[in-house]
Design a protein around this motif. Structure first.
Motif, PDB file in Angstrom:
ATOM      1  N   ILE A  93      43.926  47.454  40.453  1.00  0.00           N
ATOM      2  CA  ILE A  93      44.048  46.077  41.061  1.00  0.00           C
ATOM      3  C   ILE A  93      44.997  46.255  42.132  1.00  0.00           C
ATOM      4  CG2 ILE A  93      44.889  43.577  40.478  1.00  0.00           C
ATOM      5  CD1 ILE A  93      44.266  44.277  37.605  1.00  0.00           C
ATOM      6  N   ARG A  94      44.749  45.822  43.298  1.00  0.00           N
ATOM      7  CA  ARG A  94      45.625  45.623  44.408  1.00  0.00           C
ATOM      8  C   ARG A  94      45.965  44.293  44.899  1.00  0.00           C
ATOM      9  NH1 ARG A  94      45.327  50.651  47.150  1.00  0.00           N
ATOM     10  NH2 ARG A  94      45.054  52.350  45.403  1.00  0.00           N
ATOM     11  N   VAL A  95      47.142  43.901  45.242  1.00  0.00           N
ATOM     12  CA  VAL A  95      47.330  42.433  45.452  1.00  0.00           C
ATOM     13  C   VAL A  95      48.165  42.345  46.704  1.00  0.00           C
ATOM     14  CG1 VAL A  95      48.638  40.483  44.475  1.00  0.00           C
ATOM     15  CG2 VAL A  95      47.826  41.932  42.926  1.00  0.00           C
ATOM     16  N   ALA A  96      48.062  41.587  47.688  1.00  0.00           N
ATOM     17  CA  ALA A  96      48.483  41.431  49.075  1.00  0.00           C
ATOM     18  C   ALA A  96      48.753  39.617  49.032  1.00  0.00           C
ATOM     19  CB  ALA A  96      47.692  41.736  49.988  1.00  0.00           C
ATOM     20  N   ASP A  97      49.119  39.239  49.778  1.00  0.00           N
ATOM     21  CA  ASP A  97      49.699  37.747  50.140  1.00  0.00           C
ATOM     22  C   ASP A  97      48.474  37.042  50.168  1.00  0.00           C
ATOM     23  OD1 ASP A  97      52.319  37.287  49.737  1.00  0.00           O
ATOM     24  OD2 ASP A  97      52.848  37.566  51.929  1.00  0.00           O
ATOM     25  N   ASP A  98      47.471  37.524  50.987  1.00  0.00           N
ATOM     26  CA  ASP A  98      46.140  36.883  51.011  1.00  0.00           C
ATOM     27  C   ASP A  98      44.800  37.162  50.295  1.00  0.00           C
ATOM     28  OD1 ASP A  98      45.780  38.848  52.379  1.00  0.00           O
ATOM     29  OD2 ASP A  98      45.241  38.235  54.300  1.00  0.00           O
ATOM     30  N   SER A  99      44.841  38.280  49.397  1.00  0.00           N
ATOM     31  CA  SER A  99      44.006  38.715  48.562  1.00  0.00           C
ATOM     32  C   SER A  99      44.217  39.286  47.593  1.00  0.00           C
ATOM     33  CB  SER A  99      43.139  39.408  49.791  1.00  0.00           C
ATOM     34  OG  SER A  99      43.960  40.836  49.854  1.00  0.00           O
ATOM     35  N   ILE A 100      43.399  39.574  46.543  1.00  0.00           N
ATOM     36  CA  ILE A 100      43.401  40.280  45.409  1.00  0.00           C
ATOM     37  C   ILE A 100      42.174  41.226  45.231  1.00  0.00           C
ATOM     38  CG2 ILE A 100      43.605  40.444  42.868  1.00  0.00           C
ATOM     39  CD1 ILE A 100      44.921  37.855  42.721  1.00  0.00           C
ATOM     40  N   VAL A 101      42.120  42.700  45.190  1.00  0.00           N
ATOM     41  CA  VAL A 101      40.878  43.516  45.047  1.00  0.00           C
ATOM     42  C   VAL A 101      41.282  44.080  43.732  1.00  0.00           C
ATOM     43  CG1 VAL A 101      39.726  45.370  45.993  1.00  0.00           C
ATOM     44  CG2 VAL A 101      40.961  43.922  47.782  1.00  0.00           C
ATOM     45  N   ILE A 102      39.889  43.949  43.106  1.00  0.00           N
ATOM     46  CA  ILE A 102      39.845  44.527  41.503  1.00  0.00           C
ATOM     47  C   ILE A 102      38.666  45.445  41.700  1.00  0.00           C
ATOM     48  CG2 ILE A 102      39.438  44.250  39.249  1.00  0.00           C
ATOM     49  CD1 ILE A 102      40.412  41.144  41.437  1.00  0.00           C
ATOM     50  N   ARG A 103      39.090  46.734  41.152  1.00  0.00           N
ATOM     51  CA  ARG A 103      37.974  47.869  41.177  1.00  0.00           C
ATOM     52  C   ARG A 103      37.711  48.200  39.901  1.00  0.00           C
ATOM     53  NH1 ARG A 103      36.898  50.454  45.762  1.00  0.00           N
ATOM     54  NH2 ARG A 103      38.152  50.128  47.802  1.00  0.00           N
ATOM     55  N   PHE A 104      36.313  48.326  39.488  1.00  0.00           N
ATOM     56  CA  PHE A 104      35.727  48.701  38.348  1.00  0.00           C
ATOM     57  C   PHE A 104      35.261  50.182  38.229  1.00  0.00           C
ATOM     58  CE2 PHE A 104      35.163  44.178  39.243  1.00  0.00           C
ATOM     59  CZ  PHE A 104      36.017  43.747  38.323  1.00  0.00           C
ATOM     60  N   ASP A 105      35.169  50.826  36.872  1.00  0.00           N
ATOM     61  CA  ASP A 105      34.719  52.106  36.910  1.00  0.00           C
ATOM     62  C   ASP A 105      33.012  52.003  36.591  1.00  0.00           C
ATOM     63  OD1 ASP A 105      34.066  51.266  34.061  1.00  0.00           O
ATOM     64  OD2 ASP A 105      35.630  52.751  33.214  1.00  0.00           O
ATOM     65  N   GLY A 164      52.413  42.001  43.355  1.00  0.00           N
ATOM     66  CA  GLY A 164      52.817  42.273  44.768  1.00  0.00           C
ATOM     67  C   GLY A 164      52.443  41.124  45.468  1.00  0.00           C
ATOM     68  N   GLY A 165      52.846  41.049  46.800  1.00  0.00           N
ATOM     69  CA  GLY A 165      52.594  39.903  47.575  1.00  0.00           C
ATOM     70  C   GLY A 165      53.092  38.600  47.031  1.00  0.00           C
ATOM     71  N   ILE A 166      51.927  37.839  46.730  1.00  0.00           N
ATOM     72  CA  ILE A 166      52.032  36.502  46.268  1.00  0.00           C
ATOM     73  C   ILE A 166      52.319  36.550  44.587  1.00  0.00           C
ATOM     74  CG2 ILE A 166      49.705  35.458  45.812  1.00  0.00           C
ATOM     75  CD1 ILE A 166      50.911  33.160  47.544  1.00  0.00           C
ATOM     76  N   GLY A 225      37.612  31.949  48.040  1.00  0.00           N
ATOM     77  CA  GLY A 225      36.311  32.609  47.978  1.00  0.00           C
ATOM     78  C   GLY A 225      36.424  33.884  47.245  1.00  0.00           C
ATOM     79  N   GLY A 226      35.432  34.541  47.367  1.00  0.00           N
ATOM     80  CA  GLY A 226      35.227  36.001  46.414  1.00  0.00           C
ATOM     81  C   GLY A 226      33.971  36.540  46.831  1.00  0.00           C
ATOM     82  N   GLN A 227      34.069  37.875  46.740  1.00  0.00           N
ATOM     83  CA  GLN A 227      32.905  38.617  46.828  1.00  0.00           C
ATOM     84  C   GLN A 227      32.708  40.062  46.205  1.00  0.00           C
ATOM     85  OE1 GLN A 227      32.421  39.865  51.009  1.00  0.00           O
ATOM     86  NE2 GLN A 227      30.025  40.526  50.623  1.00  0.00           N
ATOM     87  N   PHE A 228      31.666  40.352  45.550  1.00  0.00           N
ATOM     88  CA  PHE A 228      31.356  41.700  45.032  1.00  0.00           C
ATOM     89  C   PHE A 228      30.753  42.629  46.085  1.00  0.00           C
ATOM     90  CE2 PHE A 228      31.149  39.478  40.745  1.00  0.00           C
ATOM     91  CZ  PHE A 228      32.105  40.386  40.061  1.00  0.00           C
ATOM     92  N   THR A 229      31.248  43.818  46.144  1.00  0.00           N
ATOM     93  CA  THR A 229      30.811  44.849  46.986  1.00  0.00           C
ATOM     94  C   THR A 229      30.846  46.191  46.217  1.00  0.00           C
ATOM     95  OG1 THR A 229      32.961  45.380  47.769  1.00  0.00           O
ATOM     96  CG2 THR A 229      31.592  43.727  48.982  1.00  0.00           C
ATOM     97  N   ASP A 230      29.924  47.232  46.783  1.00  0.00           N
ATOM     98  CA  ASP A 230      30.148  48.568  46.233  1.00  0.00           C
ATOM     99  C   ASP A 230      29.156  48.259  44.881  1.00  0.00           C
ATOM    100  OD1 ASP A 230      30.387  51.229  46.031  1.00  0.00           O
ATOM    101  OD2 ASP A 230      32.383  51.138  45.010  1.00  0.00           O
ATOM    102  N   GLY A 231      28.140  47.644  44.884  1.00  0.00           N
ATOM    103  CA  GLY A 231      27.309  47.696  43.667  1.00  0.00           C
ATOM    104  C   GLY A 231      27.939  46.906  42.690  1.00  0.00           C
ATOM    105  N   GLY A 232      28.690  46.159  42.864  1.00  0.00           N
ATOM    106  CA  GLY A 232      29.525  45.327  41.671  1.00  0.00           C
ATOM    107  C   GLY A 232      30.916  46.104  41.147  1.00  0.00           C
ATOM    108  N   ARG A 233      31.146  47.160  41.864  1.00  0.00           N
ATOM    109  CA  ARG A 233      32.367  47.871  41.491  1.00  0.00           C
ATOM    110  C   ARG A 233      33.408  47.221  42.208  1.00  0.00           C
ATOM    111  NH1 ARG A 233      31.174  53.198  39.236  1.00  0.00           N
ATOM    112  NH2 ARG A 233      29.011  53.398  39.156  1.00  0.00           N
ATOM    113  N   ARG A 234      33.376  46.401  42.848  1.00  0.00           N
ATOM    114  CA  ARG A 234      34.683  46.028  43.412  1.00  0.00           C
ATOM    115  C   ARG A 234      34.493  44.503  43.918  1.00  0.00           C
ATOM    116  NH1 ARG A 234      37.733  48.184  49.148  1.00  0.00           N
ATOM    117  NH2 ARG A 234      38.395  46.147  49.807  1.00  0.00           N
ATOM    118  N   LEU A 235      35.621  43.720  43.395  1.00  0.00           N
ATOM    119  CA  LEU A 235      35.562  42.464  43.431  1.00  0.00           C
ATOM    120  C   LEU A 235      37.070  41.925  44.376  1.00  0.00           C
ATOM    121  CD1 LEU A 235      34.891  39.389  43.190  1.00  0.00           C
ATOM    122  CD2 LEU A 235      35.974  39.494  40.966  1.00  0.00           C
TER     123      LEU A 235
END
Length: 427
Positions: free
Chosen positions: A41-53, A86-88, A116-126
Motif C-alpha cells: 500500500i502506497r499513500v500520497a496526498d492525491d492518490s492511494i495505490v494498492i498492490r495484490f499478489d 503518509g501524505g493525507i 476515481g479509481g482504476q485497476f491495472t496490471d491485470g487486476g493486481r494494482r488498484l
C-alpha cells in the motif's frame, strides 16, 4: 469361467477408479481459490495505490465521518502487508470481512474524497485518486454511497453530455456509485423496553454498526461498533439491576441506523433520557480519557429555527401539538423547550462526569459541546458519551475488558439514578 471373472473384476476396478477420479475432480473444482492478499500500500496526498499478489476483480470505497476516514472493501481478497501511512493518511488498518473479502480503513489528516479509481496490471494494482475538500463537503459525501471499481473497465473520465436525444453516451467511467439504504423499520417496529412500567425510560444508543465500523484501534484492530454495543449492553444490565428505570437499546445487534433514526426511536418510545455511546480516536496516541458531549448553542438555535420554519408543524413537542398553535406561540414553545432540554442535558453531563470520577479516566475538560446530529431531539435530554480513545493503547485495552465495561456501566447507573431522583424531588 476364470477368464470371465477376471474380465469382470478388471471392469469393476476400472469403473471404481473412474468414479474416484470424477469425484476428485469435482471436489477440486469446488474448492475455493485462495483469496488474493494485499501485497503493498502506497499513500500520497492525491492518490492511494494498492498492490495484490494476484488478480482482483472488484472493489468499492465509501466515506465515514467522526473521525474522517475512507473505507475500501476489496472483494475476494484478504488482509496482507500492512503498508505505511503518509501524505493525507494518518493511519491505516486492515480487517477481514469473512468470505466477502478484506477492508482497509484510511484515517485522514484532512477531509478528502475519492474522485476515481482504476485497476491495472491485470487486476493486481488498484489506484484511487483523492481530492481535498472542505469539511462540510466531506460530511455531505458520506451519504453518497459506495463508489465501485471493476477490473477491465475503462479509466475514469470527465464528460459533459448535452441533454438531447442525439447525445452520444459517455464511455464507462470505470466505477459505479450506489447508495446503501438500511432496511427500514416498520412504523410499529420498535426495540424492546425492559423494566417496570411505572419507571422513566432511558434509551441507550450504541454508536455505529453494520457497514460503519467506526474507529478502529491500531492496537489489536478493535472496532468501535463492537465495543459500543458491548458497553451499551453492560449499561442496560446495570440500570435494570438497579430497578429505578426502564431501558431500551436502539440496536442490540450489528446493524446500521441512520443518525436521525436513533433519537427518533427514543422520541417515539417516550424516553426521558437519551445516551449515545461512542469511542474516540485521535492522531496523537497519547490522547486519553472519556468526554461527554451535549448540543452546542449554535446547533440548538439552528434546529429551533428549522422547527419554527417548517410548514408542517404537526410535531408534538413536550406534549404540545405545534400544529394547533400560532406561529408566534410555536416559536416561543420551541425556544423554551430547547433551552430546558439543553439545561437538562448539560446537568446530566456534569453529573455523569462527577460519578465517573475515580471509576474511569476522564479528560480534564470532559464536558464539551458540538453540533452532533444524534443530539438534536428538541425535547429529549441527550448526551454523547465518548468512553475513551481507541488510538490509545491503555484506553483500548480498558474498553475491551469486562472490568472496563462494568466501570462505564456503574458510572452511568449512578448518574441516571441521581438524575431522576433530583427530578422527582423537584416536582
Amino acid at each position: 469361467m476364470l477368464g470371465w471373472w477376471t474380465r469382470f473384476a478388471k471392469r469393476r476396478c476400472a469403473l471404481a477408479t473412474g468414479a474416484l477420479f470424477l469425484l476428485s475432480s469435482l471436489w477440486l473444482a469446488a474448492t475455493p481459490v485462495a483469496a488474493r492478499a494485499v501485497a503493498d500500500i502506497r499513500v500520497a496526498d492525491d492518490s492511494i495505490v494498492i498492490r495484490f499478489d494476484g488478480s482482483v476483480a472488484t472493489a468499492a470505497t465509501f466515506l465515514m465521518a467522526g473521525p474522517n476516514r475512507i473505507a475500501l472493501d476489496i472483494d475476494g481478497a484478504r488482509p496482507g502487508t500492512q503498508g505505511r501511512a503518509g501524505g493525507i493518511v494518518a493511519a491505516l488498518h486492515q480487517d477481514g470481512r469473512g468470505d466477502a473479502g478484506a477492508r482497509i480503513i484510511f484515517d485522514l489528516t484532512a477531509p478528502a474524497v475519492v474522485t476515481g479509481g482504476q485497476f491495472t496490471d491485470g487486476g493486481r494494482r488498484l489506484t484511487l485518486t483523492l481530492r481535498r475538500v472542505e469539511p462540510a463537503r466531506f460530511v455531505r459525501a458520506t451519504t453518497a454511497g459506495r463508489m465501485r471499481f471493476t477490473a477491465g473497465a475503462t479509466p475514469a473520465a470527465v464528460a459533459i453530455v448535452r441533454a438531447s436525444s442525439s447525445a452520444a453516451m459517455p464511455r464507462d467511467p470505470g466505477y459505479r456509485v450506489s447508495v446503501p439504504v438500511p432496511g427500514a423499520r416498520r412504523r410499529g417496529s420498535l426495540p424492546r423496553v425492559q423494566g417496570d412500567a411505572d419507571r422513566p425510560l432511558v434509551v441507550i444508543d450504541a454508536g455505529h454498526g453494520g457497514h460503519d465500523p467506526g474507529a478502529i484501534s491500531p492496537h489489536g484492530g478493535l472496532r468501535e461498533k463492537d465495543l459500543t454495543l458491548q458497553a451499551a449492553r453492560a449499561i442496560r444490565d446495570a440500570l435494570l439491576d438497579g430497578g429505578r428505570v426502564r431501558v431500551a437499546l436502539t440496536r442490540d445487534r450489528d446493524e446500521f441506523l441512520v443518525l436521525k433514526e436513533r433519537y427518533a426511536i427514543a422520541r417515539r418510545l417516550g424516553a426521558s433520557l437519551f445516551i449515545s455511546v461512542h469511542c474516540d480516536s485521535a492522531d496523537n496516541p497519547a490522547a486519553t480519557g472519556a468526554s461527554i458531549y451535549t448540543l452546542s448553542e449554535v446547533a440548538s438555535d439552528r434546529e429551533a429555527a428549522r422547527l419554527a420554519a417548517r410548514e408542517n408543524k404537526a410535531d408534538i413537542l413536550a406534549g404540545v401539538d405545534l400544529g394547533r398553535q400560532s406561529a408566534d406561540i410555536s416559536s416561543i414553545l420551541i425556544d423554551l423547550t430547547q433551552r430546558e432540554t439543553m439545561n437538562a442535558s448539560a446537568g446530566f453531563a456534569r453529573l455523569l462526569g462527577r460519578e465517573a470520577t475515580g471509576l474511569i479516566p476522564l479528560k480534564p475538560n470532559y464536558h464539551r459541546m458540538a453540533s452532533l446530529m444524534v443530539l438534536k431531539a428538541p425535547d429529549l435530554p441527550s448526551i454523547l458519551f465518548e468512553t475513551g480513545y481507541l488510538s490509545n493503547k491503555a484506553d483500548a485495552e480498558r474498553l475491551a475488558t469486562n472490568e472496563g465495561r462494568r466501570a462505564i456501566a456503574r458510572s452511568v447507573q449512578r448518574a441516571v439514578e441521581v438524575h431522576f431522583a433530583r427530578r422527582m424531588a423537584g416536582r
